[in-house]
Design a protein around this motif. Structure first.
Motif, PDB file in Angstrom:
ATOM      1  N   ALA A  52       0.826  -1.200   0.000  1.00  0.00           N
ATOM      2  CA  ALA A  52       0.000   0.000   0.000  1.00  0.00           C
ATOM      3  C   ALA A  52       0.860   1.249   0.000  1.00  0.00           C
ATOM      4  CB  ALA A  52      -0.913  -0.008   1.219  1.00  0.00           C
ATOM      5  N   VAL A  53       1.938   1.211   0.743  1.00  0.00           N
ATOM      6  CA  VAL A  53       2.839   2.361   0.772  1.00  0.00           C
ATOM      7  C   VAL A  53       3.403   2.592  -0.607  1.00  0.00           C
ATOM      8  CG1 VAL A  53       5.062   3.167   1.598  1.00  0.00           C
ATOM      9  CG2 VAL A  53       3.423   2.172   3.192  1.00  0.00           C
ATOM     10  N   LYS A  54       3.831   1.497  -1.252  1.00  0.00           N
ATOM     11  CA  LYS A  54       4.471   1.624  -2.559  1.00  0.00           C
ATOM     12  C   LYS A  54       3.519   2.175  -3.604  1.00  0.00           C
ATOM     13  CE  LYS A  54       7.970  -1.946  -2.662  1.00  0.00           C
ATOM     14  NZ  LYS A  54       8.002  -3.364  -2.902  1.00  0.00           N
ATOM     15  N   GLU A  55       2.361   1.610  -3.696  1.00  0.00           N
ATOM     16  CA  GLU A  55       1.472   1.922  -4.806  1.00  0.00           C
ATOM     17  C   GLU A  55       0.096   2.296  -4.304  1.00  0.00           C
ATOM     18  OE1 GLU A  55       2.480   2.270  -7.809  1.00  0.00           O
ATOM     19  OE2 GLU A  55       4.466   1.628  -7.221  1.00  0.00           O
ATOM     20  N   SER A  56       0.012   3.359  -3.552  1.00  0.00           N
ATOM     21  CA  SER A  56      -1.267   3.684  -2.952  1.00  0.00           C
ATOM     22  C   SER A  56      -2.283   4.110  -4.002  1.00  0.00           C
ATOM     23  CB  SER A  56      -1.082   4.788  -1.914  1.00  0.00           C
ATOM     24  OG  SER A  56      -0.332   5.837  -2.466  1.00  0.00           O
TER      25      SER A  56
ATOM     26  N   HIS B 157      17.482   4.524   3.908  1.00  0.00           N
ATOM     27  CA  HIS B 157      17.096   3.160   4.283  1.00  0.00           C
ATOM     28  C   HIS B 157      15.680   3.112   4.835  1.00  0.00           C
ATOM     29  CE1 HIS B 157      17.303   3.523   8.715  1.00  0.00           C
ATOM     30  NE2 HIS B 157      18.027   4.576   8.382  1.00  0.00           N
ATOM     31  N   GLU B 158      15.075   4.275   5.042  1.00  0.00           N
ATOM     32  CA  GLU B 158      13.717   4.294   5.586  1.00  0.00           C
ATOM     33  C   GLU B 158      12.650   4.335   4.493  1.00  0.00           C
ATOM     34  OE1 GLU B 158      14.349   6.685   9.750  1.00  0.00           O
ATOM     35  OE2 GLU B 158      14.327   7.859   7.919  1.00  0.00           O
ATOM     36  N   ILE B 159      13.073   4.412   3.237  1.00  0.00           N
ATOM     37  CA  ILE B 159      12.078   4.508   2.166  1.00  0.00           C
ATOM     38  C   ILE B 159      12.276   3.360   1.176  1.00  0.00           C
ATOM     39  CG2 ILE B 159      11.779   7.000   2.377  1.00  0.00           C
ATOM     40  CD1 ILE B 159      13.681   7.408   0.111  1.00  0.00           C
ATOM     41  N   SER B 160      11.278   3.106   0.341  1.00  0.00           N
ATOM     42  CA  SER B 160      11.318   1.956  -0.567  1.00  0.00           C
ATOM     43  C   SER B 160      12.232   2.233  -1.753  1.00  0.00           C
ATOM     44  CB  SER B 160       9.914   1.661  -1.059  1.00  0.00           C
ATOM     45  OG  SER B 160       9.512   2.673  -1.953  1.00  0.00           O
ATOM     46  N   GLY B 161      12.519   1.193  -2.518  1.00  0.00           N
ATOM     47  CA  GLY B 161      13.404   1.329  -3.671  1.00  0.00           C
ATOM     48  C   GLY B 161      12.900   2.347  -4.683  1.00  0.00           C
ATOM     49  N   GLY B 162      11.599   2.304  -4.941  1.00  0.00           N
ATOM     50  CA  GLY B 162      11.031   3.249  -5.902  1.00  0.00           C
ATOM     51  C   GLY B 162      11.174   4.683  -5.420  1.00  0.00           C
ATOM     52  N   MET B 163      10.985   4.879  -4.108  1.00  0.00           N
ATOM     53  CA  MET B 163      11.113   6.222  -3.545  1.00  0.00           C
ATOM     54  C   MET B 163      12.551   6.706  -3.634  1.00  0.00           C
ATOM     55  SD  MET B 163       8.831   5.720  -0.155  1.00  0.00           S
ATOM     56  CE  MET B 163       7.102   6.100  -0.091  1.00  0.00           C
ATOM     57  N   LYS B 164      13.494   5.793  -3.399  1.00  0.00           N
ATOM     58  CA  LYS B 164      14.907   6.185  -3.491  1.00  0.00           C
ATOM     59  C   LYS B 164      15.213   6.658  -4.903  1.00  0.00           C
ATOM     60  CE  LYS B 164      16.410   2.828  -0.222  1.00  0.00           C
ATOM     61  NZ  LYS B 164      16.832   1.474  -0.098  1.00  0.00           N
ATOM     62  N   LEU B 189      13.528  -2.143 -10.061  1.00  0.00           N
ATOM     63  CA  LEU B 189      12.218  -1.990  -9.417  1.00  0.00           C
ATOM     64  C   LEU B 189      11.220  -3.023  -9.941  1.00  0.00           C
ATOM     65  CD1 LEU B 189      11.960   1.881  -9.661  1.00  0.00           C
ATOM     66  CD2 LEU B 189      12.871   0.508  -7.794  1.00  0.00           C
ATOM     67  N   ASP B 190      10.196  -3.293  -9.143  1.00  0.00           N
ATOM     68  CA  ASP B 190       9.163  -4.222  -9.602  1.00  0.00           C
ATOM     69  C   ASP B 190       8.284  -3.530 -10.653  1.00  0.00           C
ATOM     70  OD1 ASP B 190       6.461  -3.260  -8.245  1.00  0.00           O
ATOM     71  OD2 ASP B 190       8.099  -2.976  -6.820  1.00  0.00           O
ATOM     72  N   ALA B 191       7.513  -4.329 -11.373  1.00  0.00           N
ATOM     73  CA  ALA B 191       6.825  -3.841 -12.571  1.00  0.00           C
ATOM     74  C   ALA B 191       5.884  -2.674 -12.281  1.00  0.00           C
ATOM     75  CB  ALA B 191       6.063  -4.986 -13.224  1.00  0.00           C
ATOM     76  N   LEU B 192       5.118  -2.772 -11.202  1.00  0.00           N
ATOM     77  CA  LEU B 192       4.146  -1.710 -10.916  1.00  0.00           C
ATOM     78  C   LEU B 192       4.835  -0.401 -10.574  1.00  0.00           C
ATOM     79  CD1 LEU B 192       1.369  -3.478  -8.841  1.00  0.00           C
ATOM     80  CD2 LEU B 192       1.296  -2.690 -11.204  1.00  0.00           C
ATOM     81  N   THR B 193       5.843  -0.503  -9.701  1.00  0.00           N
ATOM     82  CA  THR B 193       6.579   0.707  -9.323  1.00  0.00           C
ATOM     83  C   THR B 193       7.244   1.312 -10.540  1.00  0.00           C
ATOM     84  OG1 THR B 193       7.052  -0.440  -7.275  1.00  0.00           O
ATOM     85  CG2 THR B 193       8.228   1.594  -7.650  1.00  0.00           C
ATOM     86  N   ARG B 194       7.791   0.429 -11.392  1.00  0.00           N
ATOM     87  CA  ARG B 194       8.472   0.916 -12.580  1.00  0.00           C
ATOM     88  C   ARG B 194       7.499   1.700 -13.462  1.00  0.00           C
ATOM     89  NH1 ARG B 194      10.563  -3.597 -16.174  1.00  0.00           N
ATOM     90  NH2 ARG B 194      11.217  -4.373 -14.149  1.00  0.00           N
ATOM     91  N   ALA B 195       6.299   1.155 -13.650  1.00  0.00           N
ATOM     92  CA  ALA B 195       5.319   1.828 -14.503  1.00  0.00           C
ATOM     93  C   ALA B 195       4.988   3.210 -13.963  1.00  0.00           C
ATOM     94  CB  ALA B 195       4.059   0.986 -14.609  1.00  0.00           C
TER      95      ALA B 195
END
Ligand SMILES: Nc1ncnc2c1ncn2[C@@H]1O[C@H](COP(=O)(O)OP(=O)(O)O)[C@@H](O)[C@H]1O
Ligand SMILES: [Mg+2]
Lengths: 339, 283
Positions: A52-56, B157-164, B189-195
């Motif tokens: 959810a955080v990643k893709e809200s 280190h407190e945020i996700s790969g996509g955020m970095k 990154l994974d597919a959704l984050t990448r998109a």
């Protein structure tokens, strides 16, 4: 751990079918009584949160979070219970070890008249620590003063070693030529017992006190140099590339990139240095005399107060342990990886 | 140039750009040879490429063909063994603030917050001329652009790969570079984050009109983002095989494009090149 990975993949890869995520926390919650299933609940909801955080933005994830926050109160209690249990489990073995040590000591003392047992030593210790900071002239001072003056010598000797060793380490780490130049010198001198340098110190400084500090300097400097140099060499190329594409000035590179990257290595060097310094100071003081825990041990040996020697052993051990713990704490505070 | 006039006359626009404006980056007959223990290794040969202002160019090719090597040459992180690279008609002799780089592994400094990481770049470029409050505003604007304003005080280190990766892009944009260089920025990154990051990058590029060169091995990503796709032959001694001009209107919507026959054609062209003409012989 493998469960985490399986669920994570299901959550991300199969996002078009939201039932997979939405169902699993509920079904796991139905049998919350056993350990294993509570574990699964936490894992699944953690994954749901994560997604959810990643893709809200995506609606699939919005659905999965909706089904999550039930029964969290119960989990909270089991967590506390488990933590207390783990803490007790961690405490029992070391306590048992200490008991065995005292037991063995008592056994040896029973069979050997010259060695005082735990109880006699304890009584002597209470007397000794009733007034640790008395002072009847330079040769008769409380144990507190002795420990403090040993610590002071370690501090001063180490301080000088850090002052010389850290910049040396940076230079050795940064310039291969200098590194290779000093390599044979360091390899030759490092294995030498610092006590072998004591006569040189006496010769140069003409007094016992700076000579003892000098041995501390010698034994502290090697770990400082070597660990700092290693840290500089291991600064990830990525960070140096960042410095290059940003075009940082040399002072910014040192303060913003090299120093923070090397700090954990430096702290390891400091810990090793102080550890050895504390080992060496006792021996050095036995040879030089004056005020200090090492001298005190020797003095008590001359007075044949064996229980005091045993107390000194404990004191030296405890001080060394505390130093180590303090420096580990410091290292943990400043290491960016574990933060 | 705004994105609207690009979408109207995209074909004319491309040719017009080439004839009227000068390229920002010129790569002229560049070769790169590495000295290795087994002798010399020719990574790149005869690379010739002009990159025009406002253009988004992707480099695509099989792994190990020399995409990163070429990007590093443009960045100035390495120097060519033959030929010459020009940026604004001056030889590229090292990295410069007009060429910002986004690294594949984000390369944020772990001991600084996201704000600090971006500030490091901002300070370097604008620190001499501007007051502290202006610099702060720049950092916040850059983080805001990639929707990371909320994480300014967080550590990497407190945020996700996509955020970095978002913060890495913010750091690059905050320098207001003439050209943005990205080496597989979304590869990890994974597919959704990448998109979602691709869409964000698309809109940021449109907003700023920035010039960008991006390395990728993802065909959809290449078609979605580029004005031109530079397809590289396999190494050793790799060079540019073909260049495809992507005449798809902007702004591009990935859902609409999925049903667009032209999108499918471009995709097929790149696939054809990669898997027919340059099929990697797997040992
Ligand atoms: N510093 C180097 N020394 C020797 N060989 C290198 C070096 N950098 C890259 N290469 C070689 O050059 C080729 C291209 O590498 P690279 O540009 O990283 O490929 P990719 O297209 O996957 O980014 C590879 O075969 C790689 O082994
Ligand atoms: Mg690469």
């Amino acid at each position: 751990m493998s469960a985490v990975i399986v669920f994570k993949n299901a959550g991300v890869g199969m996002a078009p079918a939201p039932e997979t995520l939405a169902e699993s926390p509920l079904s796991a919650q139905a049998e919350v009584s056993t350990e294993v299933s509570t574990e699964v609940t936490t894992v699944v909801s953690a994954v749901a949160e994560d997604a959810a955080v990643k893709e809200s933005q995506t609606s699939t994830d919005a659905k999965s979070t909706a089904s999550q926050p039930q029964g969290s109160g119960k989990r909270w209690w089991t967590n506390i219970g488990r933590r207390v249990y783990v803490m007790l489990g961690n405490l029992v073995p070391p306590l048992l070890g200490l008991c065995i040590m005292v037991g063995l000591w008592a056994f040896v003392a029973l069979n050997n008249d010259s060695i005082p047992g735990p109880i006699a030593t304890w009584e002597a210790a209470t007397k000794l620590f009733a007034d640790p900071f008395y002072s009847n002239g330079p040769n008769d001072q409380g144990i507190g003063w002795n420990v403090l003056s040993s610590l002071q010598r370690v501090g001063v000797g180490f301080g000088f070693a850090a002052l010389v060793g850290i910049p040396m380490g940076f230079i050795l780490g940064r310039f291969t030529f200098v590194n290779r130049m000093f390599e044979p010198v360091i390899s030759l001198l490092r294995p030498v017992s610092p006590l072998a340098w004591l006569p040189i110190g006496l010769l140069v400084f003409k007094r016992a006190d700076p000579a003892a500090t000098w041995t501390i300097f010698i034994c502290s400097i090697w770990p400082m140099i070597l660990n700092t140099a290693q840290g500089v060499q291991r600064v990830p190329q990525d960070y140096l590339n960042v410095a290059r594409v940003l075009g940082l000035s040399e002072d910014k590179i040192i303060t913003r990139i090299l120093f923070p990257a090397v700090l954990p290595y430096m702290l390891t060097g400091i810990r090793l240095s102080i550890g050895t310094a504390w080992l060496v100071i006792v021996a050095a003081e036995m040879l030089t005399g004056g005020v200090g825990i090492g001298f005190w041990v020797w003095d008590e040996w001359n007075n044949l107060k064996v229980e005091h020697i045993l107390i000194a052993i404990f004191v030296i051990g405890i001080v060394g342990f505390l130093l180590e713990q303090f420096l580990l704490l410091l290292a943990r505070r400043f290491s960016y990886e574990s933060r | 140039m705004s994105s609207s006039d690009m979408s109207q006359t995209n074909l004319d626009h491309q040719t017009e750009v080439k004839s009227s404006t000068k390229p920002i980056v010129k790569v002229e007959q560049v070769g790169q040879t590495f000295k290795t223990r087994q002798g010399n290794f020719v990574a790149l040969r005869d690379i010739a490429l002009d990159i025009y202002p406002g253009e988004v160019v992707t480099l695509i090719g099989h792994s190990g063909c020399g995409k990163s090597t070429l990007l590093n040459l443009i960045a100035g992180l390495t120097l060519p063994t033959s030929g010459v690279l020009l940026c604004d008609n001056r030889e590229i002799a090292g990295p410069g603030p007009e060429r910002a780089v986004v690294f594949q592994n984000h390369s944020l400094l772990p001991w600084m917050t996201c704000f600090g990481n971006v500030m490091l770049a901002v300070e370097r470029v604008f620190g001499r001329k501007e007051r502290k409050s202006k610099l702060d505003a720049r950092v916040h604007a850059a983080l805001d652009m990639v929707h990371m304003a909320h994480a300014a005080e967080k550590y990497p280190h407190e945020i996700s790969g996509g955020m970095k990766q978002r913060v890495g892009i913010a750091r690059a944009f905050a320098m207001e570079p003439r050209i943005l260089l990205m080496d597989e920025p979304f590869g990890a990154l994974d597919a959704l984050t990448r998109a979602s990051l691709q869409d964000e990058l698309n809109s940021v590029l449109a907003k700023t009109g920035a010039t960008a060169v991006m390395v990728t091995h993802d065909v959809d990503e290449a078609v979605l983002l580029s004005d031109r796709i530079v397809m590289m032959t396999n190494g050793p001694a790799a060079t540019i095989g073909e260049i495809v001009t992507v005449d798809l209107p902007r702004p591009r919507d990935r859902v609409e494009l999925a049903n667009d026959s032209r999108f499918a054609e471009y995709r097929a062209t790149v696939f054809e090149f990669l898997y027919r003409k340059q099929l990697k012989k797997v040992a």
